[in-house]
Write a protein that holds these residues in place. Structure first.
Motif, PDB file in Angstrom:
ATOM      1  N   THR A  84      -4.372  -4.102   1.180  1.00 17.34           N
ATOM      2  CA  THR A  84      -4.757  -2.695   1.166  1.00 17.34           C
ATOM      3  C   THR A  84      -5.865  -2.408   0.163  1.00 17.34           C
ATOM      4  O   THR A  84      -6.680  -1.522   0.378  1.00 17.34           O
ATOM      5  N   SER A 102      -5.449  -0.941  -2.467  1.00 18.29           N
ATOM      6  CA  SER A 102      -5.171   0.395  -3.012  1.00 18.29           C
ATOM      7  C   SER A 102      -5.204   0.434  -4.533  1.00 18.29           C
ATOM      8  O   SER A 102      -5.439   1.487  -5.125  1.00 18.29           O
ATOM      9  N   ASN A 157      -5.795  11.270   4.383  1.00 22.76           N
ATOM     10  CA  ASN A 157      -6.326  10.232   3.499  1.00 22.76           C
ATOM     11  C   ASN A 157      -7.421  10.785   2.588  1.00 22.76           C
ATOM     12  O   ASN A 157      -8.581  10.382   2.661  1.00 22.76           O
ATOM     13  N   GLY A 196       0.800  -1.218   0.000  1.00 26.77           N
ATOM     14  CA  GLY A 196       0.000   0.000   0.000  1.00 26.77           C
ATOM     15  C   GLY A 196       0.829   1.262   0.000  1.00 26.77           C
ATOM     16  O   GLY A 196       0.433   2.273  -0.601  1.00 26.77           O
ATOM     17  N   SER A 197       1.993   1.236   0.642  1.00 25.73           N
ATOM     18  CA  SER A 197       2.847   2.426   0.674  1.00 25.73           C
ATOM     19  C   SER A 197       3.295   2.808  -0.727  1.00 25.73           C
ATOM     20  O   SER A 197       3.252   3.980  -1.114  1.00 25.73           O
ATOM     21  N   ASP A 210       0.302   4.225  -2.669  1.00 24.47           N
ATOM     22  CA  ASP A 210      -0.090   5.560  -2.218  1.00 24.47           C
ATOM     23  C   ASP A 210       0.908   6.620  -2.672  1.00 24.47           C
ATOM     24  O   ASP A 210       0.529   7.719  -3.086  1.00 24.47           O
ATOM     25  N   MET A 251      -5.797   7.715  -0.968  1.00 25.50           N
ATOM     26  CA  MET A 251      -4.369   7.555  -0.700  1.00 25.50           C
ATOM     27  C   MET A 251      -4.107   8.039   0.722  1.00 25.50           C
ATOM     28  O   MET A 251      -4.729   9.000   1.187  1.00 25.50           O
ATOM     29  N   VAL A 252      -3.206   7.364   1.406  1.00 22.69           N
ATOM     30  CA  VAL A 252      -2.898   7.698   2.794  1.00 22.69           C
ATOM     31  C   VAL A 252      -1.438   8.119   2.877  1.00 22.69           C
ATOM     32  O   VAL A 252      -0.541   7.332   2.587  1.00 22.69           O
ATOM     33  N   ILE A 253      -1.208   9.364   3.243  1.00 23.96           N
ATOM     34  CA  ILE A 253       0.143   9.916   3.354  1.00 23.96           C
ATOM     35  C   ILE A 253       0.263  10.619   4.704  1.00 23.96           C
ATOM     36  O   ILE A 253      -0.590  11.431   5.055  1.00 23.96           O
ATOM     37  N   LYS A 266       0.254   7.168  -6.358  1.00 23.25           N
ATOM     38  CA  LYS A 266      -0.944   7.983  -6.582  1.00 23.25           C
ATOM     39  C   LYS A 266      -0.631   9.463  -6.376  1.00 23.25           C
ATOM     40  O   LYS A 266      -1.005  10.318  -7.209  1.00 23.25           O
TER      41      LYS A 266
END
Length: 396
Positions: free
Chosen positions: A141, A143, A161, A98-99, A102, A149-151, A105
């Motif tokens: 995830t 994703s 997010n 997922g990292s 993200d 997206m989670v940052i 993205k």
């Protein structure tokens, strides 16, 4: 009327990574930035070499970014954007968990829309971004199929997010061979995360007939496949099923929303640097207990999807849905692993801050019971109680 959003194209099957070059060409990409988990570029995997060969066959140039670890941050994004701009890429792909997805993205978005403010993303009718391909190496995830997206903002110490349909990758490639090297513990974390996505989408107040089908199918597939891959990581068929379950769960929650387990899990993960899947998994049974009486019929259907007898009483089935997830947390060492990251005294002293962060996150208003600050404080107190009991057993 219901509208659901998902990738325009999804390829699934062993060795489907071979489609990367053709997919990039289809999107008119001539120079692709590949955001890739670092371990995939080292011996004996060397996926960077394989990817270069695949793309060269289509006369596509490639640059790589792998200078990140743990949860994605604004610092990681800045480093990826620097490479993207220097190399003048016109497309982005993610190969990783997922990292990676993200970061990809965010890179695709800010390469094309450098002046975009984070808090303005959700308010746009359309987002301008570079073409985007996602190749997940974890099944959890979702994703590759989501608009979220989670940052983590490194200055503020909070997870952002934002969600927008235009953040969904154009193409998803699901190659189970890429997930076979995932360690046992992360197989569990990401697998329970996928189940959490599906469960929360199914009990969300935004659930609809389409998301229900994706969610229940994801729960059913993951319920039978996760125990298999946990004990036999090289089972390619089960790995493929977990990727499919993760993508289906991603479509479900991307359109119906996650709820309290993710809102509280993001707060917990940001404060204690816990892997996302673990921070969510450790809270899931407690969150299910909190919302059980508001939707017993829904929780009963979850239990049936997880293999329980449909002829049982609805309330008995609803209770069993929680018991099954609790058993996952036992069997997959979720509780024990959480204790490796969480100092229980620190957790107790940070409850007020965690509750505030959870209430500020996405997913609170789609809970069947909208939690108050005191509800979330109790959730974390219950977690402390549970982990203290596990700790006591471990010390015997």
């Amino acid at each position: 009327m219901y509208i659901t959003y998902q990738p325009k194209q999804t390829a699934i099957g062993e060795n489907s990574l071979r489609n990367l070059g053709g997919s990039a060409k289809k999107l008119k990409v001539t120079h692709l930035l590949v955001v890739i988990d670092q371990f995939l570029t080292t011996d004996p995997l060397n996926y960077d070499e394989r990817i270069t060969q695949i793309l060269n066959q289509e006369n596509i140039n490639v640059s790589f970014f792998s200078d990140y670890q743990g949860e994605p941050t604004t610092d990681h994004l800045g480093a990826a954007l620097t490479i993207a701009k220097e190399q003048k890429v016109n497309g982005v792909a993610a190969i990783g968990g997922g990292s990676a997805i993200d970061i990809a993205k965010a890179t695709a978005l800010f390469c094309k829309s450098p002046q975009m403010e984070w808090n303005a993303i959700t308010k746009q009718d359309n987002l301008e971004r570079l073409p985007l391909i996602a190749v997940p190496t974890t099944a959890g995830t979702g994703s590759e199929a989501t608009k979220v997206m989670v940052i983590t903002d490194t200055e503020k110490g909070i997870k952002m997010n934002p969600g927008h349909p235009d953040l969904i990758p154009d193409i998803a490639i699901l190659d189970p061979a890429l997930t076979s090297s995932l360690p046992k513990n992360f197989t569990a974390y990401t697998g329970v995360d996928a189940i959490t996505h599906a469960i929360e989408a199914f009990v969300s107040t935004k659930a609809n007939i389409a998301t229900d089908q994706y969610a229940l199918t994801a729960i059913q597939i993951a319920g039978r496949s996760l125990p298999v891959v946990y004990h036999d990581g090289m089972n390619i068929k089960a790995r493929e099923e977990m990727l499919l379950a993760s993508t289906y769960a991603g479509i479900a929650f991307s359109n119906a929303s996650t709820n309290l387990a993710h809102a509280a899990g993001r707060a917990l993960g940001a404060r204690f640097h816990i892997p996302h899947g673990l921070s969510v998994a450790v809270l899931l049974p407690l969150v299910m207990r909190f919302g059980l009486q508001a939707a017993p019929e829904r929780y009963a259907q979850i239990a049936i999807a997880l293999g329980e007898d449909a002829n049982k009483d609805i309330h008995e089935l609803a209770e069993q849905s929680i018991q099954i997830i609790e058993k996952y947390c036992d069997d997959f060492q979720i509780w024990k692993d959480a204790l490796k990251f969480i100092d229980l005294q620190d957790l107790e002293s940070n409850i007020d801050l965690l509750a505030k962060d959870a209430l500020d996150g996405n997913g609170i208003l789609t809970n069947r019971i909208v939690p108050s600050n005191s509800d979330i404080r109790k959730l974390f107190l219950d977690l402390i109680d549970k982990l203290n009991k596990v700790k006591a057993i471990e010390q015997v």
